[in-house]
Write a protein that holds these residues in place. Structure first.
Motif, PDB file in Angstrom:
ATOM      1  N   VAL A  72      15.041  89.946   7.933  1.00  0.00           N
ATOM      2  CA  VAL A  72      14.327  89.467   6.748  1.00  0.00           C
ATOM      3  C   VAL A  72      13.163  90.405   6.412  1.00  0.00           C
ATOM      4  N   PRO A  73      13.200  91.089   5.266  1.00  0.00           N
ATOM      5  CA  PRO A  73      12.077  91.924   4.851  1.00  0.00           C
ATOM      6  C   PRO A  73      10.959  91.052   4.289  1.00  0.00           C
ATOM      7  N   ILE A  74       9.732  91.402   4.628  1.00  0.00           N
ATOM      8  CA  ILE A  74       8.594  90.554   4.253  1.00  0.00           C
ATOM      9  C   ILE A  74       7.539  91.388   3.552  1.00  0.00           C
ATOM     10  N   TYR A  75       7.228  91.034   2.324  1.00  0.00           N
ATOM     11  CA  TYR A  75       6.108  91.686   1.647  1.00  0.00           C
ATOM     12  C   TYR A  75       5.231  90.599   1.046  1.00  0.00           C
ATOM     13  N   ASN A  76       4.125  90.335   1.684  1.00  0.00           N
ATOM     14  CA  ASN A  76       3.199  89.274   1.253  1.00  0.00           C
ATOM     15  C   ASN A  76       3.880  87.917   1.084  1.00  0.00           C
ATOM     16  N   GLU A  77       4.468  87.433   2.140  1.00  0.00           N
ATOM     17  CA  GLU A  77       5.207  86.158   2.058  1.00  0.00           C
ATOM     18  C   GLU A  77       4.565  85.083   2.939  1.00  0.00           C
ATOM     19  N   GLU A  78       3.222  85.078   3.053  1.00  0.00           N
ATOM     20  CA  GLU A  78       2.578  84.119   3.962  1.00  0.00           C
ATOM     21  C   GLU A  78       2.937  82.664   3.652  1.00  0.00           C
ATOM     22  N   ASP A  81       7.837  93.505   8.397  1.00  0.00           N
ATOM     23  CA  ASP A  81       6.689  93.492   7.499  1.00  0.00           C
ATOM     24  C   ASP A  81       6.640  94.826   6.747  1.00  0.00           C
ATOM     25  N   ASP A  82       6.773  94.751   5.425  1.00  0.00           N
ATOM     26  CA  ASP A  82       6.809  95.957   4.604  1.00  0.00           C
ATOM     27  C   ASP A  82       5.405  96.238   4.044  1.00  0.00           C
ATOM     28  N   GLY A  83       4.444  96.389   4.958  1.00  0.00           N
ATOM     29  CA  GLY A  83       3.074  96.704   4.537  1.00  0.00           C
ATOM     30  C   GLY A  83       2.372  95.569   3.810  1.00  0.00           C
ATOM     31  N   ARG A 126       3.203 101.187   5.852  1.00  0.00           N
ATOM     32  CA  ARG A 126       2.812 100.953   4.455  1.00  0.00           C
ATOM     33  C   ARG A 126       3.983 100.278   3.750  1.00  0.00           C
ATOM     34  N   ASN A 127       3.830 100.038   2.460  1.00  0.00           N
ATOM     35  CA  ASN A 127       4.913  99.434   1.700  1.00  0.00           C
ATOM     36  C   ASN A 127       5.975 100.490   1.382  1.00  0.00           C
ATOM     37  N   PHE A 128       7.100 100.414   2.106  1.00  0.00           N
ATOM     38  CA  PHE A 128       8.171 101.402   1.902  1.00  0.00           C
ATOM     39  C   PHE A 128       9.233 100.891   0.941  1.00  0.00           C
ATOM     40  N   ASP A 180      16.561  87.321   2.044  1.00  0.00           N
ATOM     41  CA  ASP A 180      15.188  87.377   1.568  1.00  0.00           C
ATOM     42  C   ASP A 180      14.333  86.314   2.236  1.00  0.00           C
ATOM     43  N   ALA A 181      13.010  86.534   2.194  1.00  0.00           N
ATOM     44  CA  ALA A 181      12.098  85.606   2.859  1.00  0.00           C
ATOM     45  C   ALA A 181      11.746  84.407   1.993  1.00  0.00           C
ATOM     46  N   ASP A 182      12.025  84.493   0.688  1.00  0.00           N
ATOM     47  CA  ASP A 182      11.526  83.456  -0.218  1.00  0.00           C
ATOM     48  C   ASP A 182      12.466  82.261  -0.347  1.00  0.00           C
ATOM     49  N   LEU A 183      13.518  82.244   0.494  1.00  0.00           N
ATOM     50  CA  LEU A 183      14.479  81.144   0.521  1.00  0.00           C
ATOM     51  C   LEU A 183      15.284  81.026  -0.766  1.00  0.00           C
ATOM     52  N   LYS A 236      15.538  79.384 -12.717  1.00  0.00           N
ATOM     53  CA  LYS A 236      14.129  79.673 -12.978  1.00  0.00           C
ATOM     54  C   LYS A 236      13.817  81.163 -13.059  1.00  0.00           C
ATOM     55  N   GLU A 237      14.779  81.982 -13.384  1.00  0.00           N
ATOM     56  CA  GLU A 237      14.456  83.383 -13.611  1.00  0.00           C
ATOM     57  C   GLU A 237      14.536  83.597 -15.115  1.00  0.00           C
ATOM     58  N   SER A 238      13.687  84.492 -15.620  1.00  0.00           N
ATOM     59  CA  SER A 238      13.577  84.611 -17.069  1.00  0.00           C
ATOM     60  C   SER A 238      14.905  85.069 -17.669  1.00  0.00           C
ATOM     61  N   HIS A 266      24.580  79.175  -5.392  1.00  0.00           N
ATOM     62  CA  HIS A 266      23.640  79.036  -6.503  1.00  0.00           C
ATOM     63  C   HIS A 266      22.303  79.578  -6.034  1.00  0.00           C
ATOM     64  N   ARG A 267      21.758  80.545  -6.754  1.00  0.00           N
ATOM     65  CA  ARG A 267      20.504  81.151  -6.315  1.00  0.00           C
ATOM     66  C   ARG A 267      19.353  80.209  -6.627  1.00  0.00           C
ATOM     67  N   ALA A 268      18.691  79.770  -5.585  1.00  0.00           N
ATOM     68  CA  ALA A 268      17.603  78.803  -5.736  1.00  0.00           C
ATOM     69  C   ALA A 268      16.363  79.489  -6.290  1.00  0.00           C
ATOM     70  N   PRO A 269      15.414  78.721  -6.819  1.00  0.00           N
ATOM     71  CA  PRO A 269      14.142  79.340  -7.192  1.00  0.00           C
ATOM     72  C   PRO A 269      13.370  79.737  -5.939  1.00  0.00           C
ATOM     73  N   ARG A 270      12.397  80.630  -6.108  1.00  0.00           N
ATOM     74  CA  ARG A 270      11.537  81.029  -5.010  1.00  0.00           C
ATOM     75  C   ARG A 270      10.861  79.804  -4.393  1.00  0.00           C
ATOM     76  N   HIS A 271      10.788  79.725  -3.073  1.00  0.00           N
ATOM     77  CA  HIS A 271      10.124  78.597  -2.429  1.00  0.00           C
ATOM     78  C   HIS A 271       8.640  78.581  -2.764  1.00  0.00           C
ATOM     79  N   GLU A 299       4.667  84.702  -5.581  1.00  0.00           N
ATOM     80  CA  GLU A 299       5.102  85.473  -6.745  1.00  0.00           C
ATOM     81  C   GLU A 299       6.284  86.360  -6.378  1.00  0.00           C
ATOM     82  N   VAL A 300       7.019  86.775  -7.396  1.00  0.00           N
ATOM     83  CA  VAL A 300       8.092  87.748  -7.175  1.00  0.00           C
ATOM     84  C   VAL A 300       7.480  89.061  -6.702  1.00  0.00           C
ATOM     85  N   LYS A 301       8.062  89.677  -5.665  1.00  0.00           N
ATOM     86  CA  LYS A 301       7.519  90.935  -5.143  1.00  0.00           C
ATOM     87  C   LYS A 301       8.241  92.143  -5.726  1.00  0.00           C
ATOM     88  N   TYR A 302       9.409  91.900  -6.286  1.00  0.00           N
ATOM     89  CA  TYR A 302      10.144  92.969  -6.941  1.00  0.00           C
ATOM     90  C   TYR A 302       9.629  93.078  -8.364  1.00  0.00           C
TER      91      TYR A 302
HETATM   92  N1  UDP Z   1      10.202  92.822  -0.465  1.00  0.00           N
HETATM   93  C1  UDP Z   1       9.863  93.837   0.421  1.00  0.00           C
HETATM   94  N2  UDP Z   1       9.214  94.948  -0.069  1.00  0.00           N
HETATM   95  C2  UDP Z   1       8.922  95.085  -1.398  1.00  0.00           C
HETATM   96  C3  UDP Z   1       9.305  94.065  -2.295  1.00  0.00           C
HETATM   97  C4  UDP Z   1       9.957  92.946  -1.795  1.00  0.00           C
HETATM   98  O1  UDP Z   1      10.108  93.742   1.615  1.00  0.00           O
HETATM   99  O2  UDP Z   1       8.335  96.117  -1.764  1.00  0.00           O
HETATM  100  C5  UDP Z   1      10.890  91.622   0.061  1.00  0.00           C
HETATM  101  C6  UDP Z   1      10.265  90.287  -0.315  1.00  0.00           C
HETATM  102  O3  UDP Z   1       9.241  89.929   0.585  1.00  0.00           O
HETATM  103  C7  UDP Z   1      11.449  89.356  -0.259  1.00  0.00           C
HETATM  104  C8  UDP Z   1      12.599  90.246  -0.706  1.00  0.00           C
HETATM  105  O4  UDP Z   1      12.177  91.584  -0.509  1.00  0.00           O
HETATM  106  O5  UDP Z   1      11.716  88.892   1.049  1.00  0.00           O
HETATM  107  C9  UDP Z   1      13.000  90.011  -2.149  1.00  0.00           C
HETATM  108  O6  UDP Z   1      11.880  90.103  -2.991  1.00  0.00           O
HETATM  109  P1  UDP Z   1      11.693  89.178  -4.282  1.00  0.00           P
HETATM  110  O7  UDP Z   1      11.977  87.776  -3.921  1.00  0.00           O
HETATM  111  O8  UDP Z   1      10.378  89.473  -4.863  1.00  0.00           O
HETATM  112  O9  UDP Z   1      12.803  89.768  -5.249  1.00  0.00           O
HETATM  113  P2  UDP Z   1      13.962  89.073  -6.080  1.00  0.00           P
HETATM  114  O10 UDP Z   1      14.098  87.655  -5.642  1.00  0.00           O
HETATM  115  O11 UDP Z   1      13.547  89.216  -7.476  1.00  0.00           O
HETATM  116  O12 UDP Z   1      15.168  89.890  -5.736  1.00  0.00           O
END
Ligand code: UDP
Ligand code: MG
Length: 328
Positions: A25-31, A58-60, A86-88, A110-113, A143-145, A212-217, A220-223
């Motif tokens: 699971v990649p994590i970027y500010n997902e506290e 943890d991606d920075g 750092r954020n890669f 993804d970490a946002d469930l 819930k995505e635009s 079915h892709r659920a909304p973010r738990h 904010e969106v990190k992408y």
């Molecule tokens: N994420 C990451 N690095 C980044 C951007 C996002 O590791 O630079 C992770 C984020 O924490 C999440 C996953 O990638 O676990 C998907 O991100 P997000 O939910 O924002 O994107 P989307 O749902 O729009 O694909």
């Protein structure tokens, strides 16, 4: 400093046997999502036919994510973590997790469930039935635009049309992969990692499970739009040479127009008809048109050359500043 809410966290498992499943699971500010993610995965652990490890990368992050990861690792040895310096970016973070995964199968989520962990049970069943890659295909997104949904819809179809290999539509990185596929992916040295494309490139038996892709738990969106656009361009450039050919076609098209215009002017001169090509407009349009064709072509060329440059530098994919692995 983050304090771990110890008492009410169920442990995933406590023995030291090698895991059957590695969840990356990649994590970027997902506290806000980490504990809920951990809870949902803990519940899932009982339904799987073998032990699992949870690899949090943890991606920075700039929030308390890393603190939470440390404390989860401290109280449950099935939880490992890597912290990139750092954020890669998401694709690299997932690749880092894949490098340390020990399971017979690896799951990327993804970490946002938005990718429901419960689907992993169904994926595991397909894997046991003999499939090497089980990818999740979204039948809907909540819930995505509208713009994002429309862009994603369009992109996946353009990619399918242009790509040299069959990349399934509406499929993200959420998938389960057999060890044999994982080993190939880990050995791929390329920097521009459009993982869902690389995964298709590998081959083997692949199948889809729909969800079915659920909304973010929470959170904010990190992408960001820019990151999504970069990923889309990476996908196109890494898996198709058609854009390069496009400039050849545009060039040929302009040449045909230029020849036709030359013939027309010649005809007007010969037949002594008053030439309408006296104005500035026609010349200006021609110059702008050719300028545009050339700039677009150079831009496309640049995308490919830029990637060659990235590869040639041969830098490591990522740098790690801290790790908490099973033996640490
Ligand atoms: N994420 C990451 N690095 C980044 C951007 C996002 O590791 O630079 C992770 C984020 O924490 C999440 C996953 O990638 O676990 C998907 O991100 P997000 O939910 O924002 O994107 P989307 O749902 O729009 O694909
Ligand atoms: Mg998300």
């Amino acid at each position: 400093m983050f304090e771990a809410p110890q008492p009410d966290l169920p442990a995933i498992a406590s023995d030291a046997t090698p895991p059957r499943y590695s969840l990356i699971v990649p994590i970027y500010n997902e506290e806000e999502n980490l504990l809920e993610l951990y809870r949902r995965i803990s519940e899932l652990a009982d339904q799987l036919d073998g032990p699992l490890e949870l690899i949090l990368v943890d991606d920075g992050s700039r929030d308390a994510s890393l603190d939470i990861m440390r404390s989860l690792h401290g109280q449950d040895k099935r939880v490992s973590y890597l912290s990139l310096a750092r954020n890669f970016g998401h694709q690299i973070a997932v690749s880092a997790g894949m490098d340390v995964a020990r399971g017979a199968a690896a799951v990327i989520m993804d970490a946002d469930l938005q990718d429901p962990p419960e689907l992993i049970v169904e994926m595991a069943e397909r894997w046991q039935a003999g499939y090497h890659v089980v990818y999740a295909q979204r039948v809907s997104r909540y819930k995505e635009s509208k713009v994002k949904r429309l862009l994603a819809y369009g992109f996946y179809r353009v990619l399918k049309w242009l790509a040299d290999i069959e990349i399934p539509t509406d499929t993200g990185d959420f998938c389960l992969m057999d060890r044999s596929v994982l080993d190939v992916l880990v050995q791929m040295p390329e920097r521009n990692r459009y993982l869902r494309g690389l995964r298709s490139w590998v081959g083997f038996n692949q199948t889809a499970v729909q969800f079915h892709r659920a909304p973010r738990h929470a959170g904010e969106v990190k992408y960001t739009f820019r990151k999504s656009l970069n990923l889309a361009i990476d996908g196109l450039v890494s898996f198709s040479k058609v854009p390069l050919r496009l400039s050849t076609y545009l060039g040929l098209f302009s040449a045909v127009i230029a020849l036709a215009m030359a013939a027309l002017v010649f005809y007007w001169r010969v037949t002594q008809v008053n030439s309408p090509v006296t104005g500035f407009a026609a010349i200006a349009i021609a110059i702008f048109f050719l300028g545009a064709v050339q700039l677009v072509s150079i831009g496309i060329l640049g995308e490919y050359i830029g990637r060659i440059y990235e590869e040639v530098k041969g830098r490591p994919l990522y740098t790690i500043k801290e790790r908490g692995l099973p033996n640490s």
